[in-house]
Design an enzyme around this catalytic site. Structure first.
Site, PDB file in Angstrom:
ATOM      1  CG  PHE A 153      68.399  45.521  40.065  1.00 40.43           C
ATOM      2  CD1 PHE A 153      67.329  44.990  39.359  1.00 40.43           C
ATOM      3  CD2 PHE A 153      69.106  46.574  39.521  1.00 40.43           C
ATOM      4  CE1 PHE A 153      66.983  45.495  38.111  1.00 40.43           C
ATOM      5  CE2 PHE A 153      68.771  47.092  38.280  1.00 40.43           C
ATOM      6  CZ  PHE A 153      67.707  46.553  37.569  1.00 40.43           C
ATOM      7  CB  CYS A 261      60.143  42.772  45.418  1.00 34.62           C
ATOM      8  SG  CYS A 261      60.842  44.364  45.775  1.00 34.62           S
TER       9      CYS A 261
HETATM   10  C1  UDX Z   1      63.934  40.517  45.610  1.00 33.99           C
HETATM   11  C2  UDX Z   1      65.042  40.577  44.551  1.00 33.99           C
HETATM   12  O1  UDX Z   1      66.060  39.618  44.866  1.00 33.99           O
HETATM   13  C3  UDX Z   1      65.627  41.964  44.460  1.00 33.99           C
HETATM   14  O2  UDX Z   1      66.566  42.014  43.404  1.00 33.99           O
HETATM   15  C4  UDX Z   1      64.512  42.964  44.216  1.00 33.99           C
HETATM   16  O3  UDX Z   1      65.037  44.273  44.182  1.00 33.99           O
HETATM   17  C5  UDX Z   1      63.446  42.859  45.290  1.00 33.99           C
HETATM   18  O4  UDX Z   1      62.961  41.510  45.352  1.00 33.99           O
HETATM   19  P1  UDX Z   1      63.809  40.218  48.244  1.00 33.99           P
HETATM   20  O5  UDX Z   1      62.347  40.163  48.085  1.00 33.99           O
HETATM   21  O6  UDX Z   1      64.376  41.071  49.318  1.00 33.99           O
HETATM   22  O7  UDX Z   1      64.519  40.710  46.886  1.00 33.99           O
HETATM   23  O8  UDX Z   1      64.310  38.747  48.547  1.00 33.99           O
HETATM   24  P2  UDX Z   1      64.993  37.514  47.796  1.00 33.99           P
HETATM   25  O9  UDX Z   1      66.225  37.160  48.517  1.00 33.99           O
HETATM   26  O10 UDX Z   1      65.119  37.734  46.345  1.00 33.99           O
HETATM   27  O11 UDX Z   1      63.927  36.365  48.100  1.00 33.99           O
HETATM   28  C6  UDX Z   1      62.580  36.456  47.671  1.00 33.99           C
HETATM   29  C7  UDX Z   1      61.807  35.220  48.022  1.00 33.99           C
HETATM   30  O12 UDX Z   1      62.226  34.111  47.231  1.00 33.99           O
HETATM   31  C8  UDX Z   1      61.973  34.767  49.477  1.00 33.99           C
HETATM   32  O13 UDX Z   1      60.713  34.383  49.974  1.00 33.99           O
HETATM   33  C9  UDX Z   1      62.897  33.576  49.384  1.00 33.99           C
HETATM   34  O14 UDX Z   1      62.695  32.656  50.413  1.00 33.99           O
HETATM   35  C10 UDX Z   1      62.495  32.994  48.044  1.00 33.99           C
HETATM   36  N1  UDX Z   1      63.560  32.190  47.399  1.00 33.99           N
HETATM   37  C11 UDX Z   1      64.706  32.769  46.985  1.00 33.99           C
HETATM   38  C12 UDX Z   1      63.359  30.823  47.192  1.00 33.99           C
HETATM   39  O15 UDX Z   1      62.317  30.265  47.557  1.00 33.99           O
HETATM   40  N2  UDX Z   1      64.340  30.097  46.573  1.00 33.99           N
HETATM   41  C13 UDX Z   1      65.505  30.653  46.133  1.00 33.99           C
HETATM   42  O16 UDX Z   1      66.332  29.927  45.570  1.00 33.99           O
HETATM   43  C14 UDX Z   1      65.695  32.033  46.353  1.00 33.99           C
END
Ligand code: UDX
Length: 433
Positions: A153, A261
Site C-alpha cells: 500500500f 497505480c
Molecule cells: C497510490 C496509493 O496511495 C498507494 O496506497 C498504492 O499502493 C499505490 O497508489 P501513489 O500513486 O504513489 O499511491 O500516489 P498517491 O499519493 O496516492 O496519489 C495518487 C494521485 O492522486 C496523484 O495524482 C495525486 O495528485 C492525486 N491526489 C491525491 C489528489 O488529486 N487529491 C488527493 O487528495 C490525494
C-alpha cells in the site's frame, strides 16, 4: 536482528515496488537478492546507482549493501531463498484486464526447489490470481511451495516510510504456516496484521485504491459544484475533514489523479467486475469524473484567455505528484496534449521529471523561463518550491497574468494582490474581476 532470525528473500522485479521491498527487507536484517530481466538496470544497481527517484531509497540501498545482491539470474536469486516476492509489472491489456504475463514468467521460471519456499505476491493482481498460481504450482509438482498474497500500500515519494511504518500488513494465505512465516519476516515492523484468505487479500488491495480514488473524484465533483454555486472547496474539505467518520486525507480537489497505480488499478477492478457480470457503477463514475477533471482546466483557460489558439501556456509540473519523477498517467500530459490540439504553444517545467513522449512541447529549466512571455501559467503538480517563487516578479515577465492553480496550492488573495487573474479548482467564491 540476530542472524538466526534473518531470512533469505528473493525479489523478482527491480521497479518501484521491488526495490523498495528489497531495500526494506534488507533494512530489517534479511538477506535479499533482487532479480530483474533488464541487465542495464542490474548493472546500474550493482554500481550503486538507483534507476528510479524515491526519497531515501539510495541511502537505504547503500546502508544495506552487504545484505543485498542484484542479479539477472533466476538460479542465483533463488539459491537458498525461503521467500520469493513477486514485484513485477501488471499493466493493463487492451481489454482493460491486468496483463499477468510477467507474473506467469516468474512462476514458470521457478526452479524445481526441494526445500520449502513461500511465494509472496506484491504485484497488484486480479482476485483469483492466487488460486490460479496455486494450481499451476501443484501441476508442476511444487505442492510444497507456499503462496501468499501480501499486497503493498506504499505511495511513491513516501514508499520507505509506508513500508517500514504501515497502517497495516495484509497477509492472505492458503496455509496458516505460510501466513505465520510471512508475518515473522515483518518482525520489527509495528503494525496491525490482517490475516485473510488469498482472494480477500487480493481484493483488499484493489478496494483500498478504489476507496482512495473515490474520495478524490468525490471532492473534485464537490469542487465543480462549488464553482457553480459560489462555495470554496478548500473550506468545505476542511469542514468535512474534521468529522472523524470522514477524515481529512485524500480530499484535495485538483486536476485529477494519475500515477502508476490508480488509473491502471481502477481499470483492472472495473474489468474484473465486468468479467463476473457486474457493472461497478461507482467505479465507472470515479474514472469518468477523473477524465473530465483533467480537461476542465482547458475550458477555464479558454474562458480566461478568450480562446487558446497561438496562446503560450506554461505548465508547471510534469510528475503525477510531487517528490517523484514518475509521469505515468500524469494529468500534465493530458493537458499538454489538449492544449496543443487547441493550437496553443506549450512550455513545461518540472524540477526532476522529463517530458519524454510528449511531442511538440518545450521543456525549460526554471519556472521563470516557463512563465516568460506566457499568456497563462497552470500549476499542475504541487512541487514545494512553487511556494517560494516570487510570483509578482514572474508575472511582470508574462504576456498576460493568468494563473490556474490546478492544486489549490497558492493563496488566492496573495496571487490576486500580485496582479494575477487567479483561478483555483472549486474556489468560485474568490471571484475574478
Ligand atoms: C497510490 C496509493 O496511495 C498507494 O496506497 C498504492 O499502493 C499505490 O497508489 P501513489 O500513486 O504513489 O499511491 O500516489 P498517491 O499519493 O496516492 O496519489 C495518487 C494521485 O492522486 C496523484 O495524482 C495525486 O495528485 C492525486 N491526489 C491525491 C489528489 O488529486 N487529491 C488527493 O487528495 C490525494
Amino acid at each position: 536482528m540476530s542472524e538466526a532470525n534473518a531470512h533469505r528473500v528473493a525479489v523478482f522485479g527491480a521497479g518501484y515496488v521491488g526495490l523498495v521491498t528489497g531495500a526494506c527487507f534488507a533494512e530489517l536484517g534479511h538477506h535479499v537478492a533482487v532479480r530483474d530481466v533488464v541487465p542495464e538496470k542490474i548493472d546500474a544497481l550493482r554500481r550503486g546507482e538507483v534507476p528510479i527517484f524515491e526519497p531515501g531509497l539510495d541511502e537505504l540501498l547503500a546502508r544495506n549493501r552487504e545484505r543485498l545482491v542484484f542479479t539477472t539470474d533466476v538460479t542465483e536469486a533463488i539459491a537458498g531463498a525461503e521467500f520469493v516476492y513477486v514485484a513485477v509489472g501488471t499493466p493493463p491489456t487492451l481489454s482493460g484486464d491486468a496483463d499477468l504475463s510477467a507474473v506467469w514468467t516468474v512462476i514458470d521460471e521457478l526452479p524445481d526447489v526441494d526445500h520449502r519456499i513461500v511465494v509472496a505476491m506484491k504485484s497488484t493482481v486480479p482476485v483469483g490470481t492466487g488460486e490460479k498460481v496455486r494450481h499451476r504450482l501443484d501441476a508442476r509438482g511444487l505442492g510444497h511451495v507456499g503462496y501468499v498474497s501480501n499486497p503493498e500500500f506504499t505511495a511513491e515519494g513516501t514508499a520507505i516510510k509506508d513500508f517500514m511504518e504501515p497502517d497495516r500488513i495484509v497477509i492472505g494465505a492458503f496455509d496458516a504456516a505460510d501466513a505465520e512465516a510471512v508475518e515473522e519476516l515483518h518482525a520489527g515492523i509495528d503494525a496491525p496484521i490482517v490475516r485473510a484468505d488469498v482472494a480477500s487479500a487480493e481484493m483488499t488491495k484493489l478496494a483500498a485504491n478504489a476507496a482512495l480514488m473515490t474520495r478524490i473524484s468525490f471532492i473534485n465533483e464537490i469542487a465543480n459544484v462549488c464553482e457553480a454555486t459560489g462555495a470554496d472547496v478548500v473550506k468545505v474539505a476542511e469542514g468535512i475533514g474534521y468529522d472523524r467518520r470522514i477524515g481529512k486525507s485524500f480530499l484535495r480537489a485538483g486536476v485529477g489523479f494519475g500515477g502508476s497505480c490508480f488509473p491502471k488499478d481502477s481499470l483492472a477492478l472495473k474489468q474484473l467486475a465486468a468479467n463476473s457480470g457486474y457493472h461497478f457503477q461507482v467505479l465507472n463514475a470515479v474514472i469518468e469524473v477523473n477524465e473530465l477533471q483533467k480537461r476542465r482546466v482547458i475550458g477555464k483557460l479558454s474562458d480566461l484567455l478568450g480562446g487558446l489558439r497561438d496562446k503560450r501556456i506554461a505548465l508547471l509540473g510534469l510528475a503525477f505528484k510531487p517528490n517523484t519523477d514518475d509521469t505515468r498517467e500524469a494529468p500534465a500530459f493530458v493537458l499538454a496534449g489538449r492544449l496543443l490540439a487547441e493550437g496553443a504553444d506549450v512550455v513545461v517545467w518540472d524540477p526532476i521529471a522529463g517530458s519524454d513522449g510528449l511531442h511538440g512541447v518545450e521543456q525549460v529549466p526554471s519556472v521563470e523561463d516557463a512563465a516568460r512571455e506566457a499568456d497563462a501559467v497552470v500549476l499542475v503538480t504541487e512541487w514545494p518550491e512553487l511556494q517560494d517563487v516570487d510570483w509578482r516578479a514572474v508575472g511582470a515577465t508574462m504576456r498576460s497574468r493568468v494563473f490556474v492553480d490546478g492544486r489549490n496550492m497558492l493563496d488566492p488573495e496573495t496571487m490576486r494582490a500580485a496582479g494575477f487573474r487567479y483561478a483555483g479548482i472549486g474556489r468560485a467564491s474568490n471571484g475574478n474581476p
